[in-house]
Every structure is written in C-alpha cells, then in structure tokens.
Design an enzyme around this catalytic site. Structure first.
Site, PDB file in Angstrom:
ATOM      1  N   GLU A   1       0.772  -1.251   0.000  1.00  0.00           N
ATOM      2  CA  GLU A   1       0.000   0.000   0.000  1.00  0.00           C
ATOM      3  C   GLU A   1       0.803   1.302   0.000  1.00  0.00           C
ATOM      4  OE1 GLU A   1      -3.141  -0.187   2.962  1.00  0.00           O
ATOM      5  OE2 GLU A   1      -4.360  -1.459   1.687  1.00  0.00           O
TER       6      GLU A   1
HETATM    7  C1  BMA Z   1      -4.954  -2.901   4.566  1.00  0.00           C
HETATM    8  C2  BMA Z   1      -3.883  -3.794   5.044  1.00  0.00           C
HETATM    9  C3  BMA Z   1      -3.550  -3.537   6.466  1.00  0.00           C
HETATM   10  C4  BMA Z   1      -4.774  -3.227   7.259  1.00  0.00           C
HETATM   11  C5  BMA Z   1      -6.004  -3.657   6.558  1.00  0.00           C
HETATM   12  C6  BMA Z   1      -7.259  -3.353   7.307  1.00  0.00           C
HETATM   13  O1  BMA Z   1      -4.559  -1.612   4.557  1.00  0.00           O
HETATM   14  O2  BMA Z   1      -2.800  -3.748   4.192  1.00  0.00           O
HETATM   15  O3  BMA Z   1      -2.642  -2.482   6.535  1.00  0.00           O
HETATM   16  O4  BMA Z   1      -4.696  -3.823   8.477  1.00  0.00           O
HETATM   17  O5  BMA Z   1      -6.078  -3.041   5.322  1.00  0.00           O
HETATM   18  O6  BMA Z   1      -7.380  -1.981   7.544  1.00  0.00           O
END
Ligand code: BMA
Length: 876
Positions: free
Chosen positions: A478
């Site tokens: 991300e």
């Molecule tokens: C995404 C994942 C985690 C997070 C999840 C729930 O961003 O990559 O970083 O825990 O969603 O929010």
C-alpha cells in the site's frame, strides 16, 4: 558425523492459564535442509535487562542480575511471563503494562563446549534471526553487529573457541528508539499505527510490532530464529537454486549450485545430484567433477512423466527430493536434501479482449490460468519467535479445508519460517510473498539502510525461492497507493519515497537470483492509478473503511462511512482484475473474548472490550450492521451480528468476483488469522475458533460454486463457476419458500459448465417466481454447496424462526454425528462449542423444511460428548 539441524520452539500459550510454569520444550526437525556439516544448536539461554546505553555496541555491564531462562528461537515477553515477571500481555489491558519491555536493553547469554577449528575447518556462530539491533560477543571478544531481523548473522569464530572451558556467548539488544535517535523523515498520518513515534520505517523489523488496526503494540526483542554453531569441512555449499525450465511428457529442470571452497583451491570436487520422485524412486541422477576454478555449477535434468506440483484443487502438490552430495578426496564435505516441485508459474497481465481497455491479472500454473481463492496472512502471534510449526500446520490445514489455494504473506509482518512454506508446499497452497514493507514512505537515501535491505532481499530470495508454493514476489503493501491517494488530495507530491527500493533495488536482485518468479513492486499496483479496476491488483476498502473507489482520473473522493457508503453490496460495483484485499471485521468467538477479558469487561463499551478493538473510530462497524442486523443490545449479540455481517458480506463479495472469472482472477480476503485475541477481520480467531465466515468462505470458495444473482432490472440468475479443469454437468433444484417453509415455486434444471469457466445456467425474474422480501430462493445441487438468495434485509428474518430438530449421536473415530432436520426454513443454523479446537464438517448453513443435514463433529486428540455442543440462538 551427520546431524540434522534442530530448531527448538517453545509452544505459544494459546490461552492464558495464569501459571508461571515453563512450557515443555519441543524439538522440531528442519525437513528441507539436511546437511552433512556438524551443527550444535544453541537453544537454552538466559536473559536480563538494564537501562539502555546510547552506544552501539554498549560496554558489557558488570552488575546484571536476575537472569531468567529463555529459549532460542523464542520471545522475551513470554520468557518474562513464564518467570512471573510480566502479566500475560494479551490478557485484559496488560499490553499497556508491558510497554517498558521495548525501552530496556536486553542481554542474552549462553555457553557451550567446543573445540577450536582444525586444519581445513571453518566454525561459524550463526543466528538465523536477531531482533533487531544486536551486538554479539564470544568469550569476551566483540564479533560484530546485526541491524536487521530479517537476515541471518554469521560470525567466523574458529580461532576464538576454547576447548578447556565452556565458551560464552553474549548478545545485547539495543532498543530501536536509541538506534533511530536523530533520524527524521516526514511520514503519513493516515494510518492507525504510531509511525511518527516508532519511526518504524527506519527499522528492518516487523512493522506491525508497534501496533496495527488489528494488533497490539508489543515490539519484540531477542533471538527469534534458531541459533547454532556450524562446523564446515573444506568447502561449504552456499546456495542451491532449483527451477523448472519446461514441462510436458518430459520436464526439464535446472539446478544451480554455488560453493565456497574456503580450504581448497584449484581442485576438483566429486558432485552427485539425484532427484527422487514423490514415491522415493530415482527420477534422475547425475555425477560430475566440479572444477573449483569456478564457484558455480549448473546442470539440467530431464524427468520422464513428471508429477507436477499443483494446488490442491487442480491436482496433487507432488514433491520431489533433490539430493546434493559433494566429496573431496573420498570424504563428504557437504550435502543437502531439499524438497522441490516441478511446476511453472507466470502472471498473465495481457489485455483482456472481452473488457477493452483492461488487462488480466491472472496466475498461470503449469500453463493453466487458475483463479486464486485466497487470504491474507499476518503473523500467527505478536511474539513471532514463539510460533511453532504445529501452529502453521493447524492454521494452514484450516486454510486448505476452506478451499483456499493462495495465501499472501503480508508485508507488515515477517518472512515466515520454514515450517510455514514447507506446509504450503505439502498442502498445495500458493504463496504471494510480500517483502516486509507496509503503509509507509521508506528512507531510500539512507545508504546503510539500503545496504541492509539489499542483504535482506538476497537472503530471503535465496532462502525461499526453491519452494514450489512461491508464486509471486511483491515489493510492499500500500505504499505506492497511499502516496498516490495523498497526492490526489494534494498532501503529498513527487515520487513515492521508497520507490527506488521497489522499482530498482529489488527487481535487480530478483533478476539475478530468481528471474522465473513474477514480481510486482507493490500491492495494490498498476493501471492508470494504483488501485485501478482496469489493470493490476486492487484493495477494496470501500466496504468497511468507506474509501472511495479510486477513479482513473484525479482527484480522489472523501471517505464515506455511511451505511450506504460501506455496504457490502457495494462489492457488486467492483470490476477489478484481482482483489488482493477486502474484508469485514467481526468479534472472535464469545468464548475467546471471555477467556481474555476480565469478567467485568465482558460488555459493550467497557475499557477491556474497546482495548481489543484497534481500528478507529471504534463504532465503525455500526454502519455495516444497521441495515443488515440492526445494532446489538449486548456483547453476545455484538458477536453474533458482527460475525453474521462478515460472513454474509464475504459471501456476497466472493460470489460476485468469482462470477466475473476470468476478468477477475483472484480474491485474497483480509485477513485469515490473528496475532492476538482481538476484534479483527480474521476468519479464524487467535484461540483457533472458526468464525461463521470460515464456513461461509469454505462454501463460497468451493471449486464448483453455484451462486444466485439479482440484476438491477430484477432478473434472477443462477451462475455456476467451475474452477476445475474438467467440464461439470449436473442438475439443481430451485425452491422459493417463506420462513414457515411453505413452497411457492420449485423448479429442477440440468446444467453443464465448461472447464475453468463461469456461466449463467438459469434465468428468471422476481415476478415470475413470486419473490417477496420474506421469501428465500434456495438452490440445491449434488455438485455444489447449497446456496440461497434473500429478497429483503437480513434483519427481517431475525427472531422469526424456530429451531430445527437435532439429534446427536456417537460415531466411530471419536466423532459425533449431528443430524438436523428442518421444521421450517431455518436461516443460518449455527452449532456451537466452547472449545475452539472442536471442528464441524459444516456449520452456519440454511436448512429448508424437511431437509436433513448431517454434520460430523470432532476434536483432534479428544473424545467429544453430546454436551460439548449446542445449537446457537442466532438468528432465531
Ligand atoms: C490494509 C492492510 C492492512 C490493514 C487492513 C485493514 O490496509 O494492508 O494495513 O490492516 O487493510 O485496515
């Protein structure tokens, strides 16, 4: 002497017992790496702490006291807890009372007997993982530092060894806060973790350790991977790389070896390479003289009628054993036995001819495009050094049983240990492997850090590339996408800080060490924007977080956390190519919560309850519950309602995505497992209880899925999605009933679906069949799990039903047989047990009037009695 490397793990306490007793030690054999070198495992240690010095390395304190026992691999928090110095960090709000651990300087010591290196020998002190800023001494001599928990540290110690007195090893761990003193880099405010204070982006250390939106802040410290002494003779085999070059009636495989001939030069080794077939017979063998003028050698072998490695639903995950023996002047100098698979893997990102302007994102295993029915994996405990191989086996077996064929090792955790990848190899589960970077800009101009990252990437690729389960390397989680999102909103500019690592450094290392395995710089990544539905992979956080779908044109919209904004029916708008994250939070089993909460905290809104909920705002789930179940009146109902919405929402999403096959070619649910007993997105809670979503996902991920869809114009469709490589034909019965079980419409159809395809096999309309909000359209077929479509919100079914008839009997093999018979239409029949290890062959399903379902109930290692299970009360 031939010895196998042994790793010692302490079992992780899954539930708090309140006892300070040491858990028994267990010995696990490393199956994939048997070598002829002599090894001496360093398993038993003692630890003590003091106020931290600001120097690295610090001077050795003279007055350290109160040493307690610890194991390597192991964990400092659990060692302290076992010695009665720390409450269990997961119980109540004890996490807060454990914060001091991360601020101390920790000293680990052990001793062992050995003889100094003899002529032609090299003796090394090896740590497979030191967490994190470690200084190491042997017999008072400083050996060096390690600054990255993801790289092994090796020290040549031959001349330093004593043979008359025990040899003393001392390792000091400096707090990360001290190591990062003075380092500054602008970072983001967007996420739930305290990156500004932890400065985690400067540390090559598990990023989730400082807390995440599903986990506590308990940054680990200590020797988290095995430690040992290795004695090598003449030469040591540095690396082995096994690849499949081609498959067919004859498969060609290549084996590349690298050696360090530290005690011989310009000589020849006798090399013997044998590939054993899964049944143990010799599939191919070759011997050759290895002229050490070259440190590397490459051979190819042709295998007749190869048994390919497949994911579990497409075939057998066949494993071969590659044996390598190297001898010098008639004496074995090194040998290796590793398990390998013959398979090819590719990622097809070519244009999708049926959706112009879009590209595929589909894995191609042995030439066959395969839909990935997957999950995201986080560390199985906050205490990463304490996870045992049995724990991986339990969880991954549960994943395979839910028809999961891909697991993404998410970048905020750890590169998992051998037991994890061995189990994936055996179970036929592919692994999407992130490098350990998540949700942050990274200081790409810190040259010491970049050197450390280079070493880490090379080490991990070399360690993992021979596992047939490894299907993809992915740079980070991300970072690219969040940076771009913030840039769209005008709060970031310029290129993503860290892109150099993911766009240049990692690809260059992979090109050298593992060019055959696909690579993506990040997740989500690709297309006109990094969360595009047109190309690359997507994270769908519209549902749950209310993140607007990222348009291909700027700017990004605002978060919409309203019931409409986050409704799980919004998955239907998603036309992504591959959804590598999507999910909905739910509570763990009520028994799990009760085990870890103080009794007075077992209620909504108490400090203990809120402490278990790490996402913000803490009432985020309300918007999802309101339209489906309404808001819960108490904690028991919160458990039931959140679990129901998670299960229904995931079913809705998965069915939509699978119907879109091949335009969508994979779904990775966020998240499979838990690192502690929290309120999170997991399918299986920390204590091992399967949530209702586990059973829903097992059915929605069935290789042959029948799913009902209602289109915007009121058309009803039955789709069959066939992930197998054969055409499937069968029949199906569609029945429209109300909750009393009265039938309004019933039809029997025959259907046929080509191999690896998803098609509509029946169409009608709401009006034609007589659909109404209090009626249910159920479909039953011998070839797919029963399914149904509701015509109104779920809450209209709550509190209206009766219990089915239930009969529980003993069965062979210490199982119970539960026979359920419908007296009405029963939505979500839920069998409960207070024991998280109890497994039901199926659960949380709808039962029609006069329908009978038999469920087998078992608990590994124990005999169950009738009182161990009961029928849950939801939603009757
Ligand atoms: C995404 C994942 C985690 C997070 C999840 C729930 O961003 O990559 O970083 O825990 O969603 O929010």
């Amino acid at each position: 002497m031939v010895r196998t490397i042994a790793a010692v793990c302490r079992p992780i306490p899954r539930s708090y017992s309140g006892s300070a007793q040491q858990e028994p030690y267990m010995v696990e054999t490393n199956k994939t790496d048997g070598t002829s070198l002599e090894t001496h495992s360093l398993e038993r240690w003692e630890i003590a702490s003091c106020e931290p010095s600001t120097e690295i390395p610090p001077s050795i304190p003279v007055n350290l006291r109160d040493w307690i026992a610890a194991a390597a691999p192991g964990d400092t928090y659990l060692a302290l807890h076992a010695a009665d110095r720390l409450p269990h960090p997961f119980e109540r709000e004890n996490e807060l009372a454990c914060a001091w651990v991360a601020d101390r300087e920790w000293w680990w010591r052990t001793s062992f007997d050995a003889v100094p290196a003899q002529q032609g020998e090299r003796v090394e002190l090896v740590f497979d993982g030191l967490d994190t800023y470690a200084s190491v001494w042997l017999n008072g001599e400083f050996l060096g530092n390690s600054r990255n928990m993801f790289v092994a540290a090796r020290f040549d110690v031959g001349p330093l060894l004593h043979d008359d007195v025990p040899n003393q090893v001392l390792v000091c761990f400096t707090p990360p806060a001290i190591a990062a003193a003075g380092k500054e880099m602008a970072t983001w405010d967007l996420l739930a973790d305290p990156i500004k204070t932890s400065k985690r982006h400067f540390h090559r250390k598990a990023q989730f350790g400082w807390g995440w939106d599903w986990g506590p802040s308990l940054p680990t410290v200590g020797i988290w991977r095995p430690a040992r002494l290795e004695r090598h003779h003449i030469a040591s085999l540095d690396s082995v790389h096994f690849t499949t070059e081609s498959i067919g009636t004859v498969a060609r495989v290549a084996i590349e070896l690298n050696i360090d001939p530290f005690a011989v030069q310009d000589e020849t080794l006798d090399a013997a390479i044998t590939l054993l077939a899964p049944d143990g017979s010799v599939a191919a063998t070759q011997t050759f003289d290895w002229d050490l003028a070259s440190r590397s050698a490459r051979i190819t072998l042709d295998i007749d009628n190869p048994k390919l490695w497949w994911t579990h639903e497409l075939g057998e995950p066949s494993l071969y054993t590659l044996q390598i023996e190297l001898a010098h002047a008639g004496r074995m100098v090194d040998q290796r036995a590793i398990r390998v698979g013959i398979r090819t893997i590719a990622l097809d990102t070519s244009p999708d001819p049926d959706e112009p302007g879009c590209d595929f994102f589909r894995f191609v295993l042995n030439g066959v495009p395969a839909f990935m029915r997957g999950v995201n994996w986080i560390p199985a405990s906050s205490f990463v050094g304490a996870v045992q191989v049995d724990e991986y086996r339990r969880l991954l077996t549960d994943a395979a049983a839910a028809n999961i064929n891909m697991v993404r090792v998410w970048g905020g955790g750890v590169y998992e240990t051998e037991g994890f990848y061995d189990t994936c190899d055996e179970l036929g589960i592919m692994v999407w492997q992130d490098f350990m970077f998540a949700c942050a800009p990274y200081p790409e101009h810190d040259t010491a850090l970049i050197d450390s990252i280079s070493a880490e990437v090379a080490y991990q690729v070399d360690r993992l590339r021979n596992h047939p389960c490894i299907a993809l390397w992915c740079g980070e989680n991300e970072g690219h996408a969040v940076h771009q999102f913030l840039a769209m909103q005008g709060t970031e500019s310029g290129p993503y800080p860290g892109a150099l690592i993911f766009d240049q450094l990692i690809p260059a290392i992979l090109e050298r060490l593992d060019p055959a395995t696909p690579y993506r710089p990040g997740s989500p990544f690709g297309g006109p924007s990094h969360n595009s539905m047109r190309a690359g992979d997507e994270h769908n956080w519209t549902v749950w977080h209310g993140v607007p779908p990222i348009p291909d044109k700027l700017p990004a919209g605002e978060r919409d956390g309203s019931p409409v904004g986050v409704a799980y029916t919004r998955y239907a708008e998603d036309r992504a190519r591959f959804v590598s994250e999507f999910g909905i939070q739910s509570a763990p089993a009520a028994t799990t919560l009760a085990r870890w909460l103080a009794p007075e905290d077992y209620a909504l809104g108490t400090p203990g309850f809120l402490h278990r909920l790490k996402d913000h705002p803490k009432d985020k789930v309300d918007a999802m519950l309101l339209p489906v179940t309404g808001l819960p009146a108490d904690l028991d109902q919160y458990v039931d309602f959140t679990q129901l919405v998670q299960a229904e929402g995931l079913k809705f999403g998965i069915e939509h995505y699978r119907r879109r096959k091949p335009h969508c070619s994979g779904t990775l649910i966020w998240q499979f497992n838990d690192c502690w007993p929290g309120i999170t997105w997991s399918l299986v809670d920390y204590d091992g209880a399967r949530k209702p979503s586990w059973y829903y996902v097992a059915r929605a991920y069935s290789p042959v899925l029948g799913s009902l869809k209602i289109t915007d114009d009121g058309t009803l469709e039955l789709w069959v999605t066939n992930d197998t490589l054969n055409e499937v034909k069968s029949d199906a019965t569609l029945t429209l009933t109300d909750l009393s079980g009265l039938t309004f419409n019933e039809q029997m159809i025959e259907w046929c679906v080509p191999a690896n395809a998803s098609v509509v096999v029946w169409r009608s309309t709401r009006a034609k069949i007589g659909a109404a909000p209090n009626r249910v359209l159920a479909v039953r077929s011998p070839r797919f799990p029963g399914n149904r479509l509701l015509f109104g919100p779920f809450k209209e079914l709550l509190g209206t039903g009766a219990d089915p008839r239930i009969m529980i009997e003993d069965e062979a093999n210490e199982m119970l047989r539960v026979t359920l018979t419908g007296t009405h239409y029963h939505p979500i029949v839920h069998l409960h047990s207070d024991d998280p290890a109890v497994k039901f062959s199926d659960n949380c399903f709808d039962l029609g009037k006069h329908e009978t379902r038999t469920v087998r109930v078992f608990r590994p290692g124990a005999k169950l009695c009738v009182n161990d299970i009961r029928l849950g009360k939801l939603p009757r």
